[in-house]
Design an enzyme around this catalytic site. Structure first.
Site, PDB file in Angstrom:
ATOM      1  N   ARG A  21       0.816  -1.218   0.000  1.00 40.97           N
ATOM      2  CA  ARG A  21       0.000   0.000   0.000  1.00 40.97           C
ATOM      3  C   ARG A  21       0.848   1.266   0.000  1.00 40.97           C
ATOM      4  NH1 ARG A  21      -3.359  -0.186   5.450  1.00 40.97           N
ATOM      5  NH2 ARG A  21      -4.604   1.173   4.180  1.00 40.97           N
ATOM      6  N   TYR A  22       2.169   1.157   0.182  1.00 42.33           N
ATOM      7  CA  TYR A  22       3.043   2.328   0.087  1.00 42.33           C
ATOM      8  C   TYR A  22       3.303   2.694  -1.379  1.00 42.33           C
ATOM      9  CZ  TYR A  22       4.388   1.031   4.930  1.00 42.33           C
ATOM     10  OH  TYR A  22       4.397   0.679   6.250  1.00 42.33           O
ATOM     11  N   HIS A  23       3.118   1.743  -2.289  1.00 45.39           N
ATOM     12  CA  HIS A  23       3.323   1.948  -3.729  1.00 45.39           C
ATOM     13  C   HIS A  23       4.729   2.466  -4.036  1.00 45.39           C
ATOM     14  CE1 HIS A  23      -0.924   1.226  -4.243  1.00 45.39           C
ATOM     15  NE2 HIS A  23      -1.164   2.136  -3.317  1.00 45.39           N
TER      16      HIS A  23
END
Length: 120
Positions: free
Chosen positions: A49-51
């Protein structure tokens, strides 16, 4: 940084302190990860989810340290299990590595037979 860590049943040692990449985008993650490795970190922590997987991979390459000398941990949401990502220019399949964490995420280990990512 110290060489101390936690010894797994396989004999592999997981460093006790990790460099976290939360709030780093791909552009800022690469130099930050490379500098952290130069400063002695041998465990890099990220999450899907940090991408910022591309930046983390670039930082690993730019560090010049052999890939097998750095461990990468990540977290993923349940729906992302089995997803293939690129880490350090190599593909890794995300698999659950522990019990669910807050927010429905799972700790994961990237693994790829024969590519050194079983140490990621």
């Amino acid at each position: 940084m110290s060489d101390h860590g936690l010894t797994l049943s396989t004999g592999q040692v997981v460093p006790a302190v990790a460099f976290g990449t939360w709030k780093l985008d791909n552009r800022t993650a690469a130099p930050a990860v490379a500098e952290a490795i130069a400063d002695g970190y041998r465990l890099i922590d990220t999450a899907t989810r940090y991408h910022n997987e591309i930046g983390v991979g670039r930082g690993l390459r730019e560090s010049g340290l052999p890939r097998e000398d750095v461990m990468v941990t990540s977290k993923l949401r349940g729906g992302d299990q089995g997803r293939v990502v690129e880490v350090g220019g190599q593909q890794a399949r995300l698999v659950p590595g522990g019990p669910p964490q807050g927010g429905g995420e799972f700790a994961v280990a990237a693994q790829a037979s024969g590519q050194g990512l079983d140490r990621a």
